[in-house]
Motif scaffolding. Structure first.
Motif, PDB file in Angstrom:
ATOM      1  N   ASP A  57     -95.183  28.327 -15.500  1.00 29.73           N
ATOM      2  CA  ASP A  57     -95.429  29.085 -16.718  1.00 29.73           C
ATOM      3  C   ASP A  57     -94.660  28.484 -17.891  1.00 29.73           C
ATOM      4  O   ASP A  57     -93.467  28.701 -18.016  1.00 29.73           O
ATOM      5  CB  ASP A  57     -95.019  30.547 -16.480  1.00 29.73           C
ATOM      6  N   PRO A  58     -95.340  27.727 -18.751  1.00 28.69           N
ATOM      7  CA  PRO A  58     -94.638  27.118 -19.881  1.00 28.69           C
ATOM      8  C   PRO A  58     -94.039  28.153 -20.831  1.00 28.69           C
ATOM      9  O   PRO A  58     -92.994  27.902 -21.429  1.00 28.69           O
ATOM     10  CB  PRO A  58     -95.705  26.273 -20.572  1.00 28.69           C
ATOM     11  N   LEU A  59     -94.654  29.315 -20.959  1.00 29.10           N
ATOM     12  CA  LEU A  59     -94.100  30.359 -21.829  1.00 29.10           C
ATOM     13  C   LEU A  59     -92.784  30.889 -21.266  1.00 29.10           C
ATOM     14  O   LEU A  59     -91.854  31.185 -22.025  1.00 29.10           O
ATOM     15  CB  LEU A  59     -95.100  31.490 -22.033  1.00 29.10           C
ATOM     16  N   ALA A  60     -92.687  30.970 -19.944  1.00 27.13           N
ATOM     17  CA  ALA A  60     -91.441  31.415 -19.320  1.00 27.13           C
ATOM     18  C   ALA A  60     -90.347  30.371 -19.536  1.00 27.13           C
ATOM     19  O   ALA A  60     -89.190  30.719 -19.785  1.00 27.13           O
ATOM     20  CB  ALA A  60     -91.648  31.664 -17.825  1.00 27.13           C
ATOM     21  N   VAL A  61     -90.704  29.097 -19.459  1.00 29.91           N
ATOM     22  CA  VAL A  61     -89.728  28.031 -19.710  1.00 29.91           C
ATOM     23  C   VAL A  61     -89.271  28.109 -21.163  1.00 29.91           C
ATOM     24  O   VAL A  61     -88.072  28.052 -21.449  1.00 29.91           O
ATOM     25  CB  VAL A  61     -90.315  26.643 -19.381  1.00 29.91           C
ATOM     26  N   ASN A  62     -90.216  28.258 -22.083  1.00 30.28           N
ATOM     27  CA  ASN A  62     -89.855  28.380 -23.502  1.00 30.28           C
ATOM     28  C   ASN A  62     -88.925  29.563 -23.728  1.00 30.28           C
ATOM     29  O   ASN A  62     -87.926  29.448 -24.449  1.00 30.28           O
ATOM     30  CB  ASN A  62     -91.101  28.536 -24.368  1.00 30.28           C
ATOM     31  N   GLN A  63     -89.233  30.693 -23.118  1.00 30.83           N
ATOM     32  CA  GLN A  63     -88.401  31.887 -23.279  1.00 30.83           C
ATOM     33  C   GLN A  63     -86.996  31.648 -22.709  1.00 30.83           C
ATOM     34  O   GLN A  63     -85.998  32.023 -23.330  1.00 30.83           O
ATOM     35  CB  GLN A  63     -89.042  33.090 -22.594  1.00 30.83           C
ATOM     36  N   ALA A  64     -86.917  31.005 -21.548  1.00 33.21           N
ATOM     37  CA  ALA A  64     -85.613  30.730 -20.943  1.00 33.21           C
ATOM     38  C   ALA A  64     -84.794  29.795 -21.831  1.00 33.21           C
ATOM     39  O   ALA A  64     -83.598  30.012 -22.035  1.00 33.21           O
ATOM     40  CB  ALA A  64     -85.791  30.133 -19.551  1.00 33.21           C
ATOM     41  N   ILE A  65     -85.430  28.770 -22.377  1.00 31.18           N
ATOM     42  CA  ILE A  65     -84.718  27.850 -23.272  1.00 31.18           C
ATOM     43  C   ILE A  65     -84.240  28.602 -24.503  1.00 31.18           C
ATOM     44  O   ILE A  65     -83.082  28.478 -24.914  1.00 31.18           O
ATOM     45  CB  ILE A  65     -85.595  26.642 -23.650  1.00 31.18           C
ATOM     46  N   ASP A  66     -85.124  29.403 -25.099  1.00 27.98           N
ATOM     47  CA  ASP A  66     -84.747  30.181 -26.287  1.00 27.98           C
ATOM     48  C   ASP A  66     -83.541  31.072 -26.005  1.00 27.98           C
ATOM     49  O   ASP A  66     -82.611  31.150 -26.804  1.00 27.98           O
ATOM     50  CB  ASP A  66     -85.913  31.053 -26.767  1.00 27.98           C
ATOM     51  N   GLU A  67     -83.558  31.756 -24.873  1.00 30.78           N
ATOM     52  CA  GLU A  67     -82.512  32.726 -24.552  1.00 30.78           C
ATOM     53  C   GLU A  67     -81.190  32.060 -24.137  1.00 30.78           C
ATOM     54  O   GLU A  67     -80.124  32.575 -24.439  1.00 30.78           O
ATOM     55  CB  GLU A  67     -82.982  33.663 -23.439  1.00 30.78           C
ATOM     56  N   VAL A  68     -81.273  30.940 -23.453  1.00 32.72           N
ATOM     57  CA  VAL A  68     -80.074  30.338 -22.878  1.00 32.72           C
ATOM     58  C   VAL A  68     -79.522  29.197 -23.735  1.00 32.72           C
ATOM     59  O   VAL A  68     -78.308  29.051 -23.865  1.00 32.72           O
ATOM     60  CB  VAL A  68     -80.360  29.845 -21.435  1.00 32.72           C
ATOM     61  N   LEU A  69     -80.403  28.393 -24.328  1.00 32.75           N
ATOM     62  CA  LEU A  69     -79.958  27.179 -25.012  1.00 32.75           C
ATOM     63  C   LEU A  69     -80.225  27.172 -26.518  1.00 32.75           C
ATOM     64  O   LEU A  69     -79.496  26.539 -27.263  1.00 32.75           O
ATOM     65  CB  LEU A  69     -80.645  25.954 -24.389  1.00 32.75           C
ATOM     66  N   GLY A  70     -81.279  27.807 -26.939  1.00 30.60           N
ATOM     67  CA  GLY A  70     -81.645  27.764 -28.351  1.00 30.60           C
ATOM     68  C   GLY A  70     -83.117  27.432 -28.514  1.00 30.60           C
ATOM     69  O   GLY A  70     -83.898  27.542 -27.577  1.00 30.60           O
ATOM     70  N   TYR A  75     -86.148  21.364 -27.871  1.00 31.87           N
ATOM     71  CA  TYR A  75     -85.995  20.872 -26.504  1.00 31.87           C
ATOM     72  C   TYR A  75     -87.305  20.290 -25.991  1.00 31.87           C
ATOM     73  O   TYR A  75     -87.327  19.220 -25.375  1.00 31.87           O
ATOM     74  CB  TYR A  75     -85.504  21.993 -25.577  1.00 31.87           C
ATOM     75  N   GLU A  76     -88.396  21.006 -26.242  1.00 32.81           N
ATOM     76  CA  GLU A  76     -89.691  20.520 -25.755  1.00 32.81           C
ATOM     77  C   GLU A  76     -90.022  19.156 -26.355  1.00 32.81           C
ATOM     78  O   GLU A  76     -90.537  18.273 -25.660  1.00 32.81           O
ATOM     79  CB  GLU A  76     -90.801  21.523 -26.066  1.00 32.81           C
ATOM     80  N   ALA A  77     -89.720  18.954 -27.637  1.00 34.15           N
ATOM     81  CA  ALA A  77     -89.995  17.668 -28.275  1.00 34.15           C
ATOM     82  C   ALA A  77     -89.244  16.537 -27.572  1.00 34.15           C
ATOM     83  O   ALA A  77     -89.832  15.483 -27.272  1.00 34.15           O
ATOM     84  CB  ALA A  77     -89.624  17.721 -29.755  1.00 34.15           C
ATOM     85  N   VAL A  78     -87.969  16.741 -27.270  1.00 39.35           N
ATOM     86  CA  VAL A  78     -87.175  15.696 -26.605  1.00 39.35           C
ATOM     87  C   VAL A  78     -87.669  15.489 -25.178  1.00 39.35           C
ATOM     88  O   VAL A  78     -87.768  14.340 -24.713  1.00 39.35           O
ATOM     89  CB  VAL A  78     -85.672  16.039 -26.650  1.00 39.35           C
ATOM     90  N   ILE A  79     -87.994  16.559 -24.486  1.00 37.86           N
ATOM     91  CA  ILE A  79     -88.500  16.449 -23.117  1.00 37.86           C
ATOM     92  C   ILE A  79     -89.782  15.620 -23.091  1.00 37.86           C
ATOM     93  O   ILE A  79     -89.938  14.700 -22.281  1.00 37.86           O
ATOM     94  CB  ILE A  79     -88.714  17.851 -22.517  1.00 37.86           C
ATOM     95  N   VAL A 159     -81.299  17.389 -19.895  1.00 34.38           N
ATOM     96  CA  VAL A 159     -81.351  17.395 -21.354  1.00 34.38           C
ATOM     97  C   VAL A 159     -80.588  18.630 -21.805  1.00 34.38           C
ATOM     98  O   VAL A 159     -80.749  19.716 -21.226  1.00 34.38           O
ATOM     99  CB  VAL A 159     -82.820  17.450 -21.849  1.00 34.38           C
ATOM    100  N   ASN A 160     -79.746  18.485 -22.837  1.00 34.28           N
ATOM    101  CA  ASN A 160     -78.998  19.636 -23.343  1.00 34.28           C
ATOM    102  C   ASN A 160     -78.699  19.430 -24.822  1.00 34.28           C
ATOM    103  O   ASN A 160     -78.849  18.330 -25.346  1.00 34.28           O
ATOM    104  CB  ASN A 160     -77.706  19.850 -22.562  1.00 34.28           C
ATOM    105  N   GLY A 161     -78.251  20.490 -25.451  1.00 32.70           N
ATOM    106  CA  GLY A 161     -77.867  20.431 -26.852  1.00 32.70           C
ATOM    107  C   GLY A 161     -76.415  20.019 -26.989  1.00 32.70           C
ATOM    108  O   GLY A 161     -75.555  20.521 -26.271  1.00 32.70           O
ATOM    109  N   ILE A 162     -76.149  19.105 -27.912  1.00 34.39           N
ATOM    110  CA  ILE A 162     -74.795  18.650 -28.200  1.00 34.39           C
ATOM    111  C   ILE A 162     -74.399  19.273 -29.534  1.00 34.39           C
ATOM    112  O   ILE A 162     -75.065  19.047 -30.553  1.00 34.39           O
ATOM    113  CB  ILE A 162     -74.730  17.107 -28.291  1.00 34.39           C
TER     114      ILE A 162
END
Length: 182
Positions: A57-70, A75-79, A159-162
């Motif tokens: 579920d790409p929407l679930a991945v997007n939501q998890a990234i939004d909630e946990v990382l930003g 993130y999707e662009a770099v991935i 991949v992570n945010g610096i």
């Protein structure tokens, strides 16, 4: 309603302490988080974690990234850029996505890479066929997300945010680990 990934990430975070800003993602051979106990009443809440389930579920991945990382868009662009660059075997494009100085281990020896030029020179040692394959095969909709970043495969790439400021409001999304898992 939170998705399984978001719930897993939130529960995992509740029992974890964030790593130091310069800490690398967990080594692939590191022990996984404790799985949920069959007798949940005897385990402490900090050590009882839900078993992660893979959802497609790409929407679930997007939501998890939004909630946990930003912002998941960054993130999707770099991935996607990483996957395209690895697929094209574009050493310079991959090197442009990496956070420097970059450290990994090859053949049991530490390998430190100061900059993109050095990364390109060492590309074949760093981007092993197994790591490249894990990056190319990873479905966006099945990425694992936690406070250490976004994991490809079994931990071959992260991949992570610096943080660019003290409050960590501004981040550069970068490749922070490329590592063998076996």
């Amino acid at each position: 309603m939170k998705t399984p990934i978001a719930v897993f990430a939130a529960l995992w975070l509740a029992g974890c302490t964030p790593a130091a800003p310069d800490a690398a993602p967990p080594a692939a051979d590191a022990a996984p988080p404790a799985a949920a106990s069959a007798d949940a009443t005897s385990a402490s809440p900090a050590t009882t974690l839900p078993v992660a389930e893979v959802v497609d579920d790409p929407l679930a991945v997007n939501q998890a990234i939004d909630e946990v990382l930003g912002d998941h868009v960054r993130y999707e662009a770099v991935i996607r850029q990483l996957q395209q660059a690895v697929t094209a075997n574009d050493e310079a494009a991959v090197a442009a996505l990496v956070d420097y100085p970059f450290s990994t281990v090859r053949d049991g020896q530490p390998l430190k890479v100061a900059d993109a030029d050095a990364f390109v020179r060492e590309y074949d040692r760093i981007m092993t066929p197994a790591i490249a394959e894990a990056i190319k095969r990873q479905k966006y909709s099945q990425l694992m997300v936690n406070y250490k970043g976004v994991m490809f495969g079994n931990g071959e790439a992260w991949v992570n945010g610096i943080c660019k400021d003290d409050a960590c409001k501004d981040v550069d999304v970068r490749v922070v680990a490329l590592q063998p898992t076996s």
